[in-house]
Enzyme design. Structure first.
Site, mmCIF file in Angstrom:
data_model
loop_
_atom_site.group_PDB
_atom_site.id
_atom_site.type_symbol
_atom_site.label_atom_id
_atom_site.label_comp_id
_atom_site.label_asym_id
_atom_site.label_seq_id
_atom_site.Cartn_x
_atom_site.Cartn_y
_atom_site.Cartn_z
ATOM 1 N N CYS A 69 0.845 -1.200 0.000
ATOM 2 C CA CYS A 69 0.000 0.000 0.000
ATOM 3 C C CYS A 69 0.876 1.245 0.000
ATOM 4 O O CYS A 69 1.547 1.552 0.988
ATOM 5 C CB CYS A 69 -0.910 -0.059 1.233
ATOM 6 S SG CYS A 69 -1.620 1.499 1.764
ATOM 7 N N CYS A 72 0.210 3.852 2.657
ATOM 8 C CA CYS A 72 0.654 3.361 3.969
ATOM 9 C C CYS A 72 2.139 3.632 4.162
ATOM 10 O O CYS A 72 2.561 4.126 5.210
ATOM 11 C CB CYS A 72 0.416 1.856 4.096
ATOM 12 S SG CYS A 72 -1.305 1.365 4.006
#
Ligand SMILES: [Zn+2]
Length: 146
Positions: A69, A72
């Site tokens: 991600c 993230c």
């Protein structure tokens, strides 16, 4: 005693009792003698998360993330900076939804990154999407009070 806190050690997971008044005095673990706060987020697997959730007297601010991600990974430095500011009032934790898929499903983490604040063993606030460090700190503190 209400002014005594239980803190699982971030290194060896031993449960420590610390007087609330001494929280800011760099308390060390009675078992492994390492600092109970390192100023950095603590990476936990599902068992570790459940142990801290069950035992910790201070709120847990959890970053649910995954290695694939991009947002993230982009938020990771902000979360680390927030840890330096928010400890020892709360414990900042990172949980990989890849390594703890059952936990992520149980908590209904539907998008990542998701920030969730846990107090007294239950979730009290959730925020989906990446935030800069300043906003992580502001958001967490706004939900910290009992
Ligand atoms: Zn320890």
């Amino acid at each position: 005693m209400s002014d005594s806190l239980t803190l699982p050690c971030p290194h060896c997971a031993a449960a420590n009792r610390v007087p609330a008044a001494r929280l800011a005095e760099t308390p060390r673990c009675g078992a492994c003698h390492q600092p109970l706060f390192t100023g950095k987020p603590l990476a936990l697997d599902e068992a570790g998360f459940q142990r801290h959730l069950r035992l910790s007297s201070i709120p847990l601010l959890v970053d649910f993330w995954a290695s694939w991600c991009g947002p993230c990974r982009a938020m990771a430095p902000a979360f680390e900076a927030a840890a330096a500011e928010l400890e020892p009032a709360m414990r900042l934790v990172k949980v990989s939804t890849e390594e703890a898929p059952a936990l992520a499903a149980q908590l209904r983490i539907t998008s990542i990154p998701t920030l969730a604040l846990f107090r007294d063993g239950r979730e009290v606030a959730r925020q989906a999407g990446a935030l800069p460090a300043r906003q992580i700190v502001t958001w967490a503190r706004s939900h910290q009070a009992r």
